[in-house]
Design a protein around this motif. Sequence first.
Motif, PDB file in Angstrom:
ATOM      1  N   SER A   1      15.359 -29.798  92.110  1.00 42.78           N
ATOM      2  CA  SER A   1      15.998 -29.562  92.806  1.00 42.78           C
ATOM      3  C   SER A   1      17.041 -30.608  92.739  1.00 42.78           C
ATOM      4  CB  SER A   1      15.315 -30.568  94.363  1.00 42.78           C
ATOM      5  OG  SER A   1      14.814 -29.514  95.082  1.00 42.78           O
TER       6      SER A   1
ATOM      7  N   ALA B   1      24.890 -21.783  98.915  1.00 39.81           N
ATOM      8  CA  ALA B   1      22.729 -22.022  98.941  1.00 39.81           C
ATOM      9  C   ALA B   1      22.425 -20.953  98.550  1.00 39.81           C
ATOM     10  CB  ALA B   1      23.134 -21.730 100.233  1.00 39.81           C
ATOM     11  N   SER B   2      22.952 -19.838  97.973  1.00 42.08           N
ATOM     12  CA  SER B   2      22.056 -18.393  97.333  1.00 42.08           C
ATOM     13  C   SER B   2      22.218 -19.188  95.553  1.00 42.08           C
ATOM     14  CB  SER B   2      23.260 -17.253  97.703  1.00 42.08           C
ATOM     15  OG  SER B   2      24.527 -17.257  96.978  1.00 42.08           O
TER      16      SER B   2
ATOM     17  N   THR C   1      21.843 -22.089  94.768  1.00 44.38           N
ATOM     18  CA  THR C   1      21.537 -23.545  94.566  1.00 44.38           C
ATOM     19  C   THR C   1      20.146 -22.891  94.750  1.00 44.38           C
ATOM     20  OG1 THR C   1      23.296 -24.720  95.504  1.00 44.38           O
ATOM     21  CG2 THR C   1      21.146 -25.098  95.800  1.00 44.38           C
ATOM     22  N   THR C   2      19.496 -22.223  95.392  1.00 41.87           N
ATOM     23  CA  THR C   2      18.391 -21.738  96.126  1.00 41.87           C
ATOM     24  C   THR C   2      17.763 -20.726  95.300  1.00 41.87           C
ATOM     25  OG1 THR C   2      18.868 -21.697  98.610  1.00 41.87           O
ATOM     26  CG2 THR C   2      16.692 -21.099  97.903  1.00 41.87           C
TER      27      THR C   2
END
Length: 595
Positions: free
Chosen positions: A25, A39-40, A42-43
């Motif tokens: 992370s 967000a996609s 990063t996840t």
Amino acid sequence: MALIQTSLIWVAYAVAIAILLIIASVFVYVYQTPRDRAASVTTVCIITMSALLATILLLPVDVALVSATTISKEGRKKDWATPEAVDSILYTLKIVYYTLFSLDAVLCLLVVPFTYFWHEETDDEARTMGTQSFGKQFWGAFKYTIAFIFLVVILFLVGFFVPVAKDSHDLDYFKKLLTENRGERALTFALGLLITIGTVIYVLYTAAGLALLPVALIKSAPAISAPNLAANTASQLEQNRERQRQLEGRNEGREGGLESRDRRELEGLVREERTLIRRERLAAETQGEGRSWIVRAWIKVEAVFRPFKLLFGFLLMLLALLIFVSMLITGIDKAKNSICKEKCGYILGHINIFQPINWVFVKAARVFPIDYILFLLLVLFFFAASVVGIASVGIRFLWIKLFSIRKGHTSPQALLMATVMLTLIVLAINYSIAMLVAPQYATYGPQTFCDRAAAQSPDSKSPADCTSHPASIKPCTELAANPAAKQTCTPTLISTFLNRITANFPFFGIVAFWAQFAFLAVYLVVFVTTLFRVPRLDTEQLDADLEEEEEEGLLSSTGRRFDATWQDITGRARVRQERWAAGYGGVGGGEGGDE
């Protein structure tokens, strides 16, 4: 007792995964650009990196579980370690291994490409049209991912039907490596191909990073803190602009414009202003302004440990050299003493030459989790070296640079491609550590067996007692034909799986083995080069702005480091009224000061 011991081993693994999740992370948040965060992306990047690191960190769990079934001092199985109990442990390990390997393959070949195209669709259409439905975006990404789906299907079909090597060895260990199950053969072939591709990337990037990382830590450290840099830059920029206003006001209304002397001074001030603006932006980014709390916390941690960079760099350099020597020793040993050579991918029956890292791990494995902690540090070193290598070289196609990996400036597309590269590299690291860096540890750990023939005295008719004959307790090896060894020694699943790849498909074994010598050659060339040349990229600021800062003299090998460190930790600058110290005044070469 057995249940408690195995439970503690799995608990340690769970703790390690939690640590890896935090590390993944932090890596993603520190390197990705805040202006284009998705967000996609990063996840997916965090999950993929956590999964691939969890895969390689399963090795010491594997070693600990099979070693827990034996008493090394006596060279025998524990009373509870019946064949059924050992098979149950191995079956659980096999499920976890196959799950993680399959997850890595799916993430690398399907999920990451889909996420890449998903983000591309958002960039190309959502920004131009202003809106886009979920269905259209999903189909736009899926239609490009179809090619990767066909690739995965073809890969497994080839592995399902491709013939394996014939059995040319009498030893039971080698006979067990030959795969009969076609489904297992397909997975073996697919992972063998991915490891081979990853080995090429591993040779080019990890070898370079292994040499660059310690030297970069030793040779570079900021000479001025980010808060002080920002404060002095703001003050100097204000003086610069005031001087420009004075020159423009003094020559206002004059026929013919500025005098030649004033014009040269104004041009110098304009150049200085551009440099100061760039410096001001760099100082703001270095302090983490406008960034997430994770990035700001990471900057504080970096500042706290900055005074130890020199010592840490020397320690990492010694570790890298130790890894180099250990890999070279094992490589020579395999090339010279492997009983099957290229026919089985240079599987080494037993170690013939003392190998330092392997010796340390075997000794440490007797007291879990010491070996686990050492292994975690070794894996993180290889992973950090891979990141530094990718950041230094960049993502390239031949000589064309496609993307740059820079702290705080990495685009989502570059981050996804770097994630795929790291996935393939970690698969290659798994092979390298298990087969060359610590082969005995990765295969049998500290397991031993009792050679009763050696312990039996010629005149004695009673069974030999190995506890009174320490010389009769021998380490387990692949070549041990002793019946006691077959009953006592249990190879780890990862060594069996990797040896199965090289035994069933010798081409993969040949490429993976000889590529290790190419890895050592690349490391040696880069290491010798960096000893006589300052690295272009500092490990703290892996971005193009730092190169500009280095050229302007904002970094120094000594001086003001501890003062800068304290100011970075507190976030407060000590504003100086005088011009900056030597190396920080007259940025643009302007002639004038305040009159």
